[in-house]
Design a protein around this motif. Structure first.
Motif, PDB file in Angstrom:
ATOM      1  N   ASN A 245       0.865  -1.203  -0.073  1.00 28.05           N
ATOM      2  CA  ASN A 245      -0.160  -0.050  -0.107  1.00 28.05           C
ATOM      3  C   ASN A 245       0.993   1.273  -0.021  1.00 28.05           C
ATOM      4  OD1 ASN A 245      -0.987   2.132   2.075  1.00 28.05           O
ATOM      5  ND2 ASN A 245      -2.801   1.355   1.085  1.00 28.05           N
TER       6      ASN A 245
ATOM      7  N   PHE B  63      -3.619  14.336   6.315  1.00 25.48           N
ATOM      8  CA  PHE B  63      -3.611  12.780   5.395  1.00 25.48           C
ATOM      9  C   PHE B  63      -3.613  11.718   6.528  1.00 25.48           C
ATOM     10  CE2 PHE B  63      -2.147   9.569   2.977  1.00 25.48           C
ATOM     11  CZ  PHE B  63      -2.442   9.527   1.669  1.00 25.48           C
TER      12      PHE B  63
ATOM     13  N   ASP C 248      -6.941   3.555   4.337  1.00 26.07           N
ATOM     14  CA  ASP C 248      -6.145   2.630   3.971  1.00 26.07           C
ATOM     15  C   ASP C 248      -6.219   1.445   4.980  1.00 26.07           C
ATOM     16  OD1 ASP C 248      -4.225   3.525   1.699  1.00 26.07           O
ATOM     17  OD2 ASP C 248      -3.931   5.404   3.211  1.00 26.07           O
TER      18      ASP C 248
ATOM     19  N   HIS D 204      -9.029   7.624  -1.582  1.00 29.40           N
ATOM     20  CA  HIS D 204      -8.832   8.736  -0.810  1.00 29.40           C
ATOM     21  C   HIS D 204      -9.471  10.263  -1.362  1.00 29.40           C
ATOM     22  CE1 HIS D 204      -6.158   6.752   1.532  1.00 29.40           C
ATOM     23  NE2 HIS D 204      -5.250   6.587   0.623  1.00 29.40           N
TER      24      HIS D 204
ATOM     25  N   HIS E 279      -4.452   3.687  -5.815  1.00 30.98           N
ATOM     26  CA  HIS E 279      -5.422   3.805  -4.986  1.00 30.98           C
ATOM     27  C   HIS E 279      -5.960   5.170  -4.573  1.00 30.98           C
ATOM     28  CE1 HIS E 279      -2.658   3.836  -1.667  1.00 30.98           C
ATOM     29  NE2 HIS E 279      -3.603   4.658  -1.040  1.00 30.98           N
TER      30      HIS E 279
END
Ligand code: FES
Ligand SMILES: [Fe+2]
Lengths: 164, 427
Positions: free
Chosen positions: B210, B361, B372, B221, B216
């Motif tokens: 990840n 974040f 995540d 996000h 992704h």
């Protein structure tokens, strides 16, 4: 300022119970409205001094008014994946004490236990809240909320995706 | 047993170049035998991140950590040398210190009172006169240090294999990217505040995958992207990601690309105000002076996600972070994250901007990291269906022109994973 000056412990507790109820029911915009426009919502790191300034120390959450508004917007979206589908939560707020009465603010401490259930797992968060409460146009408003976790780490919870 | 695990690891990766397909067996995230093999062949043989120099500012400072399951004390001894000792009493095994952090010239075991200098040297043994005279020979009862302990640019790593290659050789091509992060400081980078400690109910390898996965970002996000769109007042429009992912050898990989957010060093956004613009301009001018225009631009405007195999991530993104994850179980990892910043930012608005960027974040309360964690845990739950649906796909970009959103870093990781698990069989 008459509201604030005459406020009893039980009335403060009612206010905190209302706050918890809005969160339990995912009424987050109404919850945001309990805060002043410029405000702080702080969750210090589980390590270190919980009163270290967020400008120079790493917090878990250190929202100002702008970021708190954005956080509430985020949690209202289906793309806030960690919380959609919404987790089920229950907040118990207790041991409410008025720590300080200033002319224009109250400092209130409460203890909390928050349960979060999602995807087959139930996690528990616990600690204390410290609210700085002010009066705006005849209503109680939160100027600052500092949530100090008692857990040693965020293990196994792994996230602070809800407002505990 | 070794042979069996090697064969197992070999079978875990299926590559069909002709059809551009790279698959990983989902059993690799759930199989206890492979997990045990990883602990032996990867975590007992690779260089593992322990901590940063600046976490031990003074002589006698110590921190206790768990690295690949082992309790260790990461400390600066009375002479100022950084050391890493196994936190286990040579007598009957109690932890020599049970504090998370502190300052101590010596450690005294709670169980029977054996005491040690912070170099690990035994200085007092209960009722020493009742032992055989040879028992107390110098060095016979000292705390055991980790077999290897070396540093690069302030980052300390241990290795449980006494015969491992040097840290510098192990890092190899990754050093260039560690340098480009550490060089952002005038003097040195240092840890800000304390480490964040959280977890995920997922296999550790998914966080390795990840951390260098740019694919992704748009889907997982969007709420973070909404936030930065608001913050930048529309000046940052995220288009196709410009950059590339690079195989650095030894299982290390990096994705370097043009950043799509404000960077403390050094890309200004309107949210930070005009005053900050002058500050950021000054930082950029310093970079140009020290490193020349081209490298300065690369340092300031590019973001980097660097994976140092197996479990250190250096993210030089909207903020600079170090992240490790410990393989606690097939379906659970313990994650630690540090924010690092140039020492000269201490007390300046630049530091506050950096920390705001971080929290927007990152971390368990960020606008992105919890998603995540959710994605990783979702994969782990679904892997229960592996028997009937056995393969994960990591083919993106295979045999194609390089792109920042390729799954190349993940393939690099898995090939190193396979080589590590198979090499014992070969020898
Ligand atoms: S176990 Fe430490 S003194 Fe006995
Ligand atoms: Fe992500």
């Amino acid at each position: 300022m008459t509201l604030l000056a005459n406020l009893t412990r039980a009335e403060v507790e009612d206010f905190l119970i209302l706050e918890a109820a809005l969160l339990n029911e995912w009424r987050l915009e109404e919850w945001r409205a309990l805060f002043t426009e410029e405000c702080r919502y702080l969750v210090p790191n589980t390590n270190g001094d919980p009163y270290a300034p967020p400008e120079s120390s790493l917090y878990l959450i250190a929202d100002d008014g702008h970021h708190l508004t954005e956080r509430v917007k985020r949690l209202g979206k289906k793309t806030a994946h960690a919380e959609y589908p919404h987790s089920r939560t229950r907040r118990l707020v207790s041991n409410v004490r008025i720590l300080e009465r200033a002319a224009d603010s109250l400092k209130v401490e409460s203890s909390f236990v928050t349960y979060r259930a999602s995807q087959g797992v139930t996690d528990t968060y616990f600690g204390r809240h410290e609210h700085c409460i002010v009066e705006v146009a005849g209503a109680l408003r939160i100027l600052e909320k500092r949530t100090i976790l008692d857990m040693e780490t965020l293990r196994p919870q792994g996230r602070l995706s809800i407002i505990v | 047993m070794q042979h069996h695990q090697g064969a197992h690891a070999d079978a875990a990766i299926r590559i069909d170049e002709a059809r551009g397909r790279f698959s990983v067996s989902r059993a690799a995230y759930t199989d206890p035998a492979l997990h045990a093999a990883e602990l032996e062949e990867i975590f007992a043989r690779c260089w593992l991140f322990v901590g940063h120099d600046s976490e031990l500012p003074k002589a006698n400072d110590f921190l206790t950590r768990t690295i690949a399951g082992r309790p260790v004390v990461f400390l600066r001894d009375k002479a100022g040398a950084v050391r890493c000792l196994l936190n286990i009493c040579p007598h009957r095994g109690a932890q020599v210190t049970r504090q998370k952090r502190g300052s101590a010239k010596l450690f005294s075991c709670i169980y029977h009172g054996w005491a040690f200098e912070n170099t690990g040297k035994a200085i007092s043994i209960a009722q020493a006169e009742t032992y055989h005279p040879d028992f107390n020979a110098a060095g016979a009862n000292d705390m055991v240090p980790v077999p290897r302990f070396e540093s690069y640019r302030g980052l300390w790593f241990l290795n449980f294999d006494a015969n491992a290659v040097s840290l510098a050789d192990y890092l190899g091509n990754a050093r260039e990217y560690v340098d480009i992060v550490m060089d952002q400081a005038e003097a040195r980078m240092q840890v800000v505040g304390e480490v964040q400690e959280y977890s995920a109910r997922a296999n550790w390898k998914m966080l390795a995958e990840n951390s260098t996965d740019i694919l992704h970002v748009e889907t997982l996000h969007p709420t973070y992207l909404d936030l930065i769109r608001t913050n930048s007042e529309g000046t940052i429009v995220r288009g196709r990601v410009q950059g590339k992912s690079i195989d650095l050898g030894n299982g290390h990989a990096v994705v370097e690309r043009v950043a799509s957010y404000g960077r403390p060093i050094a890309r200004w956004i309107p949210l930070w105000g005009e005053e900050a613009k002058a500050e950021i301009d000054a930082i950029f001018a310093r970079l140009v002076k020290s490193y020349g225009e081209e490298r300065a631009k690369r340092m300031a405007y590019n973001a980097r996600n660097l994976l140092i195999f197996p479990n250190l991530v250096i993210n030089d993104i909207m903020s600079v972070t170090l992240r490790t994850f410990q393989p606690s179980a097939t379906d659970y990892m313990e994650i630690s994250v540090w924010a690092i910043a140039p020492a000269e930012e201490a007390g300046k608005p630049a530091m506050a901007r950096r920390l705001t960027n971080f929290l927007e974040f990152l971390g368990p309360g960020g606008f992105a990291t919890p998603d995540d964690i959710e994605a990783l845990e979702s994969c782990q739950r679904a892997f229960a269906a592996s028997r009937e649906a056995p393969w994960n796909d990591l083919s993106k970009g295979l045999g194609q022109a390089p792109d920042a959103t390729d799954e190349l870093p993940q393939r690099v990781f898995w090939l190193a994973w396979r080589d590590r698990l198979m090499q014992r069989k070969a020898t």
